[in-house]
Design a protein around this motif. Sequence first.
Motif, mmCIF file in Angstrom:
data_model
loop_
_atom_site.group_PDB
_atom_site.id
_atom_site.type_symbol
_atom_site.label_atom_id
_atom_site.label_comp_id
_atom_site.label_asym_id
_atom_site.label_seq_id
_atom_site.Cartn_x
_atom_site.Cartn_y
_atom_site.Cartn_z
ATOM 1 N N SER A 127 -49.480 -16.319 37.103
ATOM 2 C CA SER A 127 -48.843 -18.110 37.262
ATOM 3 C C SER A 127 -48.099 -19.003 36.419
ATOM 4 O O SER A 127 -48.421 -18.642 34.840
ATOM 5 N N LEU A 128 -47.262 -19.498 36.324
ATOM 6 C CA LEU A 128 -46.565 -19.803 35.989
ATOM 7 C C LEU A 128 -46.806 -21.324 35.940
ATOM 8 O O LEU A 128 -47.261 -21.817 36.669
ATOM 9 N N GLY A 129 -46.278 -22.270 34.752
ATOM 10 C CA GLY A 129 -46.100 -23.595 34.657
ATOM 11 C C GLY A 129 -46.025 -24.478 35.187
ATOM 12 O O GLY A 129 -46.241 -25.477 36.391
ATOM 13 N N HIS A 130 -45.017 -24.160 35.543
ATOM 14 C CA HIS A 130 -43.629 -24.742 36.247
ATOM 15 C C HIS A 130 -42.284 -24.186 37.037
ATOM 16 O O HIS A 130 -42.005 -23.179 36.851
ATOM 17 N N LEU A 131 -42.660 -24.405 38.996
ATOM 18 C CA LEU A 131 -41.561 -23.538 38.974
ATOM 19 C C LEU A 131 -40.851 -24.598 39.994
ATOM 20 O O LEU A 131 -40.345 -25.246 40.655
ATOM 21 N N ILE A 132 -39.205 -24.228 39.857
ATOM 22 C CA ILE A 132 -38.290 -25.041 40.846
ATOM 23 C C ILE A 132 -37.446 -24.538 41.812
ATOM 24 O O ILE A 132 -36.868 -23.392 41.286
ATOM 25 N N VAL A 133 -37.777 -24.515 42.740
ATOM 26 C CA VAL A 133 -36.839 -23.823 43.704
ATOM 27 C C VAL A 133 -35.907 -24.946 44.976
ATOM 28 O O VAL A 133 -36.088 -25.311 44.906
ATOM 29 N N ASP A 134 -34.729 -23.936 44.447
ATOM 30 C CA ASP A 134 -33.704 -24.569 45.183
ATOM 31 C C ASP A 134 -33.032 -24.036 46.564
ATOM 32 O O ASP A 134 -33.636 -22.873 46.636
ATOM 33 N N GLU A 135 -32.264 -24.637 47.245
ATOM 34 C CA GLU A 135 -32.487 -24.526 48.446
ATOM 35 C C GLU A 135 -33.381 -23.941 49.503
ATOM 36 O O GLU A 135 -33.939 -22.716 50.177
ATOM 37 N N ALA A 136 -34.992 -24.202 49.003
ATOM 38 C CA ALA A 136 -35.998 -23.930 49.353
ATOM 39 C C ALA A 136 -35.841 -24.184 50.917
ATOM 40 O O ALA A 136 -36.507 -23.161 51.920
ATOM 41 N N GLN A 137 -35.167 -24.425 51.509
ATOM 42 C CA GLN A 137 -34.930 -24.701 53.163
ATOM 43 C C GLN A 137 -34.771 -23.115 53.591
ATOM 44 O O GLN A 137 -35.531 -22.890 54.829
ATOM 45 N N ASP A 138 -33.764 -22.710 52.742
ATOM 46 C CA ASP A 138 -33.735 -21.122 53.557
ATOM 47 C C ASP A 138 -34.531 -20.097 53.104
ATOM 48 O O ASP A 138 -34.716 -18.739 53.965
ATOM 49 N N LEU A 139 -36.040 -20.530 52.824
ATOM 50 C CA LEU A 139 -37.132 -19.084 52.500
ATOM 51 C C LEU A 139 -37.767 -19.029 54.329
ATOM 52 O O LEU A 139 -37.823 -20.130 53.910
ATOM 53 N N SER A 140 -38.342 -18.201 54.090
ATOM 54 C CA SER A 140 -39.165 -17.558 55.031
ATOM 55 C C SER A 140 -40.746 -18.351 54.496
ATOM 56 O O SER A 140 -40.798 -18.017 53.377
ATOM 57 N N ALA A 141 -41.722 -18.265 55.318
ATOM 58 C CA ALA A 141 -42.594 -18.583 54.859
ATOM 59 C C ALA A 141 -42.979 -17.241 54.369
ATOM 60 O O ALA A 141 -44.299 -17.368 53.039
ATOM 61 N N MET A 142 -43.028 -16.048 54.885
ATOM 62 C CA MET A 142 -43.837 -14.985 53.473
ATOM 63 C C MET A 142 -42.902 -15.329 52.221
ATOM 64 O O MET A 142 -43.719 -15.295 50.979
ATOM 65 N N GLN A 143 -41.887 -15.474 51.726
ATOM 66 C CA GLN A 143 -41.259 -15.838 50.882
ATOM 67 C C GLN A 143 -41.308 -16.793 49.976
ATOM 68 O O GLN A 143 -41.629 -17.111 48.879
ATOM 69 N N LEU A 144 -41.646 -18.229 50.314
ATOM 70 C CA LEU A 144 -42.640 -18.844 49.716
ATOM 71 C C LEU A 144 -43.592 -18.754 49.551
ATOM 72 O O LEU A 144 -44.608 -19.563 48.423
ATOM 73 N N ARG A 145 -44.483 -17.980 50.288
ATOM 74 C CA ARG A 145 -46.196 -17.980 49.622
ATOM 75 C C ARG A 145 -46.104 -16.935 49.189
ATOM 76 O O ARG A 145 -46.735 -17.376 47.416
ATOM 77 N N ALA A 146 -44.713 -15.984 48.215
ATOM 78 C CA ALA A 146 -44.634 -15.546 47.062
ATOM 79 C C ALA A 146 -44.672 -16.356 46.043
ATOM 80 O O ALA A 146 -44.974 -16.081 45.189
ATOM 81 N N LEU A 147 -43.630 -16.779 46.413
ATOM 82 C CA LEU A 147 -42.943 -17.969 44.920
ATOM 83 C C LEU A 147 -44.884 -19.379 44.866
ATOM 84 O O LEU A 147 -44.485 -19.639 43.476
#
Length: 696
Positions: A460-480
Motif C-alpha cells: 500500500s502507498l501513503g496516498h493515491l490520486i486517481v484522475d478520470e476515475a469515473q471511467d474505471l471499472s469496479a475491478m480496476q477500482l478495486r485494484a487501485l
Amino acid sequence: MPAEPSILTAERAHLAASHAALRRMREHAEGLSADVAADWVSKQFLESLLDQRVAALADHPDTPLFFGRMDRDAGADGAGDGSGDADADIPPVIYVGRRHVHDGPEGRPLVLDWRAPVSRAFYQAGPADPMGWRLRRRFGFRGGELTAFEDEPLGASLAAPGAAPPPASRILTEEIERPRTGPMRDIVATIQPDQDVIVRAGLPQTVCVQGAPGTGKTAVGLHRAAYLLFTHRERLSKSGVLIVGPNRAFLAYISAVLPALGEVRVEQATVDDLLGAPSGTEPAAVSALKGDARMAGVLRRALWAHVRRPAEGLLVTRGASRYRLADHEVRETAAALRGTTRYGAGRAAFAQRLAHQILVRMEQRGEAPDDRVQDQVARGRPVKRVLDEVWPKVTPEQVLYRLLSDAEFLRAAAKDDLDEGERAALLWAAPARSHRSARWSAADRALLDELADLIERTPSLGHLIVDEAQDLSAMQLRALGRRCGTGSATVLGDLAQGTTPWSARSWAEVLSHLGQEGEVTELTLGFRVPGTVLDYATRLLPHVAPELERPRSLRAGEGALQVRRVPDVPPAAVEAVRAALARPGSVGLIVADDAAAGHVAALAAAGLDPALLGPGSPGTARLLVVPATLAKGLEYDHVIVAEPAAIAAAEERGLARLYVVLTRAVTTLTVLHRDDLPAELAGAGTASRRRPGPSR
C-alpha cells in the motif's frame, strides 16, 4: 490597475533579491557533500537527497518566484492561518510563491511557500473574514518580468450590508486566459477558496471531487499532492504518492506541474502501467462483464477451489522412527486455514502446521525437537508431497486461464453470481494452448491483479490520486484501492464525462469499490471554459448525466463560439486552423479517431505543420490533431471540432465523448459539420436538474 512606478520598482527589487537568495541557496546545496556518511549505503542515500534538494531549488527564468503579497492588520491579535492565535514570528508583510526562499544566516524569509499554514490566508481571506490581514496584492508577470500589481483591501467594512462586492481580479483573469502551449502549467497563483479547501484537506482524509469541465479538478488534485508532500514529507517519502491518469498523453500533459512546484519525485502511471499492458482485445460487452464487481467473488471461489481433500495422510520418517497423520487430520488442518488468510500465506502456514503436529508426535514419544526440526520437516519431501496435492502452488494466470477455458470450472466458481448467458460470454471460443500463450485483455489484467492479491498482499502507498476515475471499472477500482489500502486517496472526475461502457453512475459506487470512505465535493464554477462554449456543450448534459448540476463559467466568452455548416469539412478545418494560428496560443483540431490521419494529411498539404497526438506523445506542438478518445483532460486555447456527429456515433457513450470534446477550449471553439448535428446538440436542450448546492 496601472502599476505605480515607485511601488513597482520596490517590488521588482524584492523579486531580484529573492532570485539572488535562491541562487545562494542552490549554491549552498551544491556545495554539500555526502562524504560524511558512515557507510556506502548511507552515502548513496544522502547523495540522492542532495540531488533532489538541488533539483527542487532550480530557478526557472519564466516562472515568477512569487505571485502574491499579504499585509497584516496592525490591530489584529493573530494572522495567517485563521486560528486567531497571536504569533510574533509572522512578519507584517509576506510574499507567497511556489517555494520557500530565505536569505542570510538567520534564514530571513523573502518568499513563503504557498503550502505553508500562514499562506492559507492568501487564498481564503476575504471581507467577511480577513483572518487578520488588511490587504492582498496580486502580481502580473510577462515571462519572468514583474509588470503590474493589483491591490484588494480586506477590511471588514467591505463586508457590511449593501457594500459592493470587490471587482473581479484583472490579473487573475489574465493569468487564466494567458495563451498556453505544451504541458499543463500549475494554477498555484489562481487557486480559488473552494479549491484551496480541497487542496489542504488532511492526509488521512479521502477526498472525492466531482468537477465539471473547466473547474480545475485535475489541477486541484496535483496541488493536493504537492501540499501533502510538503506537510507530511517524512511519512510520504517512505510510503509514496502515486498519480494515476487515463493515458500516457494525459500524464505527459500534466508532467511539468509538480516539478514546477518543487516536487520532483512523484510517480505517475496509467492503469495499464500498474496492472500490465493488454496483449489482446475483446468485445466491449465482455470487458464490461469482466469489470463487474461480481467477478471478485467468482475469482475468490476459483482460487480456493484449488485446495483439495487429501487422498491419504502424512507419513514422516526420521531415522528408525515413523510419524503419521491420518487423512482426516490433514483435511481438518487445511480446512482450519482455508479462506482465513491469503492463499500463499495459507499454503506456507499449512506446511508449518503439519510439521508442528509431527513434532507433537515426537514429543509424545519422549523426544525434544526444537524449531529447527519443525522447519526441516516442513521443507521435507513428505510434507511437500502433501502440500502440492492438497494446497498446490498456483499463479494468477493459471487460475484465470482455467476459469475462462473450462465451462464446468466456471459454473462451479460463479455459483449464482453469473447466469448462463454471462458464463457463456466469458468463456473463450478458442482457448490458447496454455496460460503462458494466452492473450490477456485490459479487463483480464484487472482480474489477474485481483487474483495476485488473493495469493499475496499488494503493498500500500501513503496516498493515491486517481484522475478520470469515473471511467474505471469496479475491478480496476478495486485494484487501485488495494494500492492505498492503508493510506488515503484523492478521487477526481466528472460523471458526465464517463465514456466507457462500465462508467460509474455515482461517486458512492466509486468510493465503495476503492474501499475508501470520503466526502464528495462538487465543483461547478469554472474559469477555463468560456461561458458561451460551456452553455453550448451543456445542451448534452441532460442526456449524459441529468442528475448533475449545470456548471457555470465566470467568463462570459462573447464571440468565443462559432458553429458552421460547411460543404466539405477537411478544407474548412484547414482554413479554421489557419485563422486560429494567426492568434496567440495552442490549437487543437479534435476529430473522430478514424478521421485523424486524413486531417493530418490535409493540414500538412496546406503547409501548416501539424502533429498527431498519440497515446504516449507529449503533445508539445502548437498545432495538434487530437483523436477524440485522447482529448479527455487536455486543453487548448483554440479548439476546432470536426464533424460532431461522427464523434458521437463512434462509440456506445458517444454523447459523453462529444461533451468532453466540446469543453476543451480556453479561448475559442469552432464547430464544423457537413452532416446534421446530433439532435441533442442541435436543439436548445433542456436545463439539467439543479440541486441546492454541492454535496459534501
